[in-house]
Design a protein around this motif. Sequence first.
Motif, PDB file in Angstrom:
ATOM      1  N   THR A 150      37.100 -36.205  28.001  1.00 14.06           N
ATOM      2  CA  THR A 150      37.861 -37.463  27.826  1.00 14.06           C
ATOM      3  C   THR A 150      39.102 -37.224  26.960  1.00 14.06           C
ATOM      4  OG1 THR A 150      36.417 -38.043  25.966  1.00 14.06           O
ATOM      5  CG2 THR A 150      35.912 -39.048  28.124  1.00 14.06           C
ATOM      6  N   GLU A 151      39.024 -36.299  26.015  1.00 12.29           N
ATOM      7  CA  GLU A 151      40.203 -36.039  25.154  1.00 12.29           C
ATOM      8  C   GLU A 151      41.287 -35.269  25.921  1.00 12.29           C
ATOM      9  OE1 GLU A 151      36.905 -35.250  22.053  1.00 12.29           O
ATOM     10  OE2 GLU A 151      38.777 -34.818  20.998  1.00 12.29           O
ATOM     11  N   PHE A 169      32.044 -41.524  32.722  1.00 13.37           N
ATOM     12  CA  PHE A 169      31.475 -42.390  33.775  1.00 13.37           C
ATOM     13  C   PHE A 169      30.864 -43.671  33.212  1.00 13.37           C
ATOM     14  CE2 PHE A 169      32.116 -39.497  37.194  1.00 13.37           C
ATOM     15  CZ  PHE A 169      32.056 -38.232  36.632  1.00 13.37           C
ATOM     16  N   ARG A 170      30.041 -43.508  32.132  1.00 13.39           N
ATOM     17  CA  ARG A 170      29.224 -44.656  31.725  1.00 13.39           C
ATOM     18  C   ARG A 170      29.643 -45.326  30.420  1.00 13.39           C
ATOM     19  NH1 ARG A 170      26.593 -40.828  34.194  1.00 13.39           N
ATOM     20  NH2 ARG A 170      25.465 -41.349  36.096  1.00 13.39           N
ATOM     21  N   GLU A 230      33.780 -37.512  18.019  1.00  7.77           N
ATOM     22  CA  GLU A 230      34.576 -36.952  19.118  1.00  7.77           C
ATOM     23  C   GLU A 230      34.354 -35.441  19.172  1.00  7.77           C
ATOM     24  OE1 GLU A 230      36.993 -40.467  20.251  1.00  7.77           O
ATOM     25  OE2 GLU A 230      37.272 -38.416  20.975  1.00  7.77           O
ATOM     26  N   ALA A 231      34.027 -34.945  20.352  1.00  5.24           N
ATOM     27  CA  ALA A 231      33.691 -33.522  20.488  1.00  5.24           C
ATOM     28  C   ALA A 231      34.811 -32.616  19.968  1.00  5.24           C
ATOM     29  CB  ALA A 231      33.405 -33.210  21.959  1.00  5.24           C
ATOM     30  N   HIS A 252      27.168 -29.751  39.008  1.00  2.00           N
ATOM     31  CA  HIS A 252      27.544 -30.798  39.972  1.00  2.00           C
ATOM     32  C   HIS A 252      28.728 -30.376  40.832  1.00  2.00           C
ATOM     33  CE1 HIS A 252      25.398 -33.924  37.233  1.00  2.00           C
ATOM     34  NE2 HIS A 252      24.558 -33.229  37.972  1.00  2.00           N
ATOM     35  N   ALA A 286      30.807 -35.298  30.822  1.00  3.90           N
ATOM     36  CA  ALA A 286      32.164 -35.848  30.949  1.00  3.90           C
ATOM     37  C   ALA A 286      32.815 -36.162  29.605  1.00  3.90           C
ATOM     38  CB  ALA A 286      32.111 -37.117  31.812  1.00  3.90           C
ATOM     39  N   GLY A 287      31.988 -36.402  28.593  1.00  8.00           N
ATOM     40  CA  GLY A 287      32.540 -36.762  27.281  1.00  8.00           C
ATOM     41  C   GLY A 287      33.347 -35.652  26.655  1.00  8.00           C
ATOM     42  N   ASN A 290      27.759 -36.203  20.340  1.00  5.32           N
ATOM     43  CA  ASN A 290      28.113 -37.252  21.292  1.00  5.32           C
ATOM     44  C   ASN A 290      28.712 -38.445  20.559  1.00  5.32           C
ATOM     45  OD1 ASN A 290      27.974 -37.599  24.214  1.00  5.32           O
ATOM     46  ND2 ASN A 290      26.822 -39.457  23.756  1.00  5.32           N
ATOM     47  N   LYS A 291      29.576 -39.184  21.278  1.00  8.31           N
ATOM     48  CA  LYS A 291      30.180 -40.355  20.606  1.00  8.31           C
ATOM     49  C   LYS A 291      29.150 -41.476  20.425  1.00  8.31           C
ATOM     50  CE  LYS A 291      34.175 -42.348  22.124  1.00  8.31           C
ATOM     51  NZ  LYS A 291      35.492 -42.404  22.800  1.00  8.31           N
ATOM     52  N   GLU A 292      28.247 -41.567  21.391  1.00 11.91           N
ATOM     53  CA  GLU A 292      27.266 -42.657  21.343  1.00 11.91           C
ATOM     54  C   GLU A 292      25.849 -42.088  21.350  1.00 11.91           C
ATOM     55  OE1 GLU A 292      29.635 -44.193  24.876  1.00 11.91           O
ATOM     56  OE2 GLU A 292      28.428 -45.959  24.385  1.00 11.91           O
ATOM     57  N   TYR A 325      32.360 -45.692  36.140  1.00 12.90           N
ATOM     58  CA  TYR A 325      31.352 -46.609  36.690  1.00 12.90           C
ATOM     59  C   TYR A 325      31.457 -47.973  36.017  1.00 12.90           C
ATOM     60  CZ  TYR A 325      29.383 -42.208  38.379  1.00 12.90           C
ATOM     61  OH  TYR A 325      29.189 -40.975  38.973  1.00 12.90           O
ATOM     62  N   THR A 341      27.563 -35.983  26.759  1.00 10.34           N
ATOM     63  CA  THR A 341      26.845 -36.469  27.936  1.00 10.34           C
ATOM     64  C   THR A 341      25.846 -37.537  27.519  1.00 10.34           C
ATOM     65  OG1 THR A 341      25.296 -35.887  29.722  1.00 10.34           O
ATOM     66  CG2 THR A 341      25.263 -34.471  27.779  1.00 10.34           C
ATOM     67  N   SER A 342      25.712 -38.537  28.389  1.00 13.02           N
ATOM     68  CA  SER A 342      24.738 -39.613  28.090  1.00 13.02           C
ATOM     69  C   SER A 342      23.325 -39.154  28.415  1.00 13.02           C
ATOM     70  CB  SER A 342      25.085 -40.858  28.923  1.00 13.02           C
ATOM     71  OG  SER A 342      25.017 -40.517  30.322  1.00 13.02           O
TER      72      SER A 342
HETATM   73  N1  APR Z   1      33.375 -36.843  22.332  1.00 13.58           N
HETATM   74  C1  APR Z   1      32.022 -36.945  22.376  1.00 13.58           C
HETATM   75  N2  APR Z   1      31.350 -37.748  23.243  1.00 13.58           N
HETATM   76  C2  APR Z   1      32.107 -38.470  24.092  1.00 13.58           C
HETATM   77  C3  APR Z   1      33.522 -38.417  24.107  1.00 13.58           C
HETATM   78  C4  APR Z   1      34.147 -37.555  23.177  1.00 13.58           C
HETATM   79  N3  APR Z   1      35.478 -37.435  23.105  1.00 13.58           N
HETATM   80  N4  APR Z   1      33.965 -39.265  25.082  1.00 13.58           N
HETATM   81  C5  APR Z   1      32.867 -39.822  25.638  1.00 13.58           C
HETATM   82  N5  APR Z   1      31.760 -39.345  25.052  1.00 13.58           N
HETATM   83  C6  APR Z   1      30.361 -39.629  25.387  1.00 13.58           C
HETATM   84  C7  APR Z   1      30.112 -41.042  25.837  1.00 13.58           C
HETATM   85  O1  APR Z   1      29.805 -41.852  24.718  1.00 13.58           O
HETATM   86  C8  APR Z   1      28.907 -40.875  26.764  1.00 13.58           C
HETATM   87  O2  APR Z   1      27.685 -40.999  26.060  1.00 13.58           O
HETATM   88  O3  APR Z   1      30.044 -38.818  26.488  1.00 13.58           O
HETATM   89  C9  APR Z   1      29.027 -39.439  27.278  1.00 13.58           C
HETATM   90  C10 APR Z   1      29.437 -39.366  28.731  1.00 13.58           C
HETATM   91  O4  APR Z   1      28.359 -39.866  29.489  1.00 13.58           O
HETATM   92  P1  APR Z   1      28.585 -40.191  31.044  1.00 13.58           P
HETATM   93  O5  APR Z   1      29.813 -40.990  31.198  1.00 13.58           O
HETATM   94  O6  APR Z   1      27.276 -40.708  31.573  1.00 13.58           O
HETATM   95  O7  APR Z   1      28.894 -38.775  31.683  1.00 13.58           O
HETATM   96  P2  APR Z   1      27.839 -37.633  32.017  1.00 13.58           P
HETATM   97  O8  APR Z   1      26.688 -37.687  31.088  1.00 13.58           O
HETATM   98  O9  APR Z   1      28.592 -36.359  32.106  1.00 13.58           O
HETATM   99  O10 APR Z   1      27.356 -38.044  33.502  1.00 13.58           O
HETATM  100  C11 APR Z   1      26.520 -37.143  34.150  1.00 13.58           C
HETATM  101  O11 APR Z   1      26.636 -38.478  36.150  1.00 13.58           O
HETATM  102  O12 APR Z   1      27.505 -39.573  37.960  1.00 13.58           O
HETATM  103  C12 APR Z   1      27.155 -38.375  37.456  1.00 13.58           C
HETATM  104  O13 APR Z   1      28.125 -36.512  38.432  1.00 13.58           O
HETATM  105  C13 APR Z   1      28.320 -37.437  37.402  1.00 13.58           C
HETATM  106  O14 APR Z   1      28.320 -35.386  36.140  1.00 13.58           O
HETATM  107  C14 APR Z   1      28.187 -36.793  36.034  1.00 13.58           C
HETATM  108  C15 APR Z   1      26.782 -37.177  35.616  1.00 13.58           C
END
Ligand code: APR
Length: 243
Positions: free
Chosen positions: A24-25, A31-32, A228-229, A116, A20-21, A211-213, A38, A187-188
């Motif tokens: 976001t842009e 999500f997390r 930021e990706a 997914h 999902a990260g 990843n951002k985090e 969430y 992705t986390s």
């Molecule tokens: N650039 C880089 N990283 C980013 C950015 C960005 N612009 N924005 C957010 N992030 C990072 C966040 O710091 C986080 O670590 O992307 C990660 C997103 O993690 P999650 O919110 O957990 O999303 P994801 O890993 O895709 O979740 C996996 O969980 O609930 C399920 O089906 C849902 O597909 C999802 C799955």
Amino acid sequence: MQAAAKLIKAAERTAVFTGAGISTESGVPDFRSSTGLYSQNADAMTLLSLSTFHTHPAKFYRFFREAFLRHLDVEPNRAHEVLTRWQQEGTVQTIITQNVDGLHQKSGSVSVLEMHGHLRTAHCLRCQCTVPMDEIVRCTDPYPICPGCDSPLKPDVVLFEENLPQGIFEQALSAVGTADLLIVAGTSLSVSPANYLVDYRNPGGKLLIVNKEPTNYDQTADCVIYGEAGSVFTKLDSILHQD
Ligand code: APR
Ligand code: ZN
């Protein structure tokens, strides 16, 4: 950044695994992280479960519409566009995503493995009738019902308590098992079995995380870039096309 570009240049077969990260842009919350779906709604995982779909379809759709259907018109961002270009020029072979937003395809990437599911259709669990998502968007009832048998229509995203789409996981496993570079972005890595792809990657291959985090896999990576990706991939792209 230079070390990451070197890994990409040296790789013969590269697979990319996004979450999902990377969207976001484009305005789609993840999500997390602190602003994620969430983090904003403690019941989100229960609401997005198969049980809630079966027992309280109206409640399910109230949240599903709010969480997913209001982002259907977003556009890909620089990160999607760079990955599409890399796929077209042969720098990247396979794109695997946990995202259902379809933004990789919207930016031109092909044969994207959607772990997914997606937001293109919904279907009836009883008679398998399939309906395009824009009909679900137009539906003003508490929840959409099957035109064939009146059962509630389930969106073709993987809900909690559901298995991954048949065959996708095996295709993704084979892609990461044969890649000599796995790039993980946005992705986390906290959801199984999707994160098994990193555990079962080619043991002789390299791992780059963008990843951002921090993630739990950073220690096992050959290179980690926090940022930021969109800007990271844009910078990597310019280094790769420098000479
Ligand atoms: N650039 C880089 N990283 C980013 C950015 C960005 N612009 N924005 C957010 N992030 C990072 C966040 O710091 C986080 O670590 O992307 C990660 C997103 O993690 P999650 O919110 O957990 O999303 P994801 O890993 O895709 O979740 C996996 O969980 O609930 C399920 O089906 C849902 O597909 C999802 C799955
Ligand atoms: Zn039906």
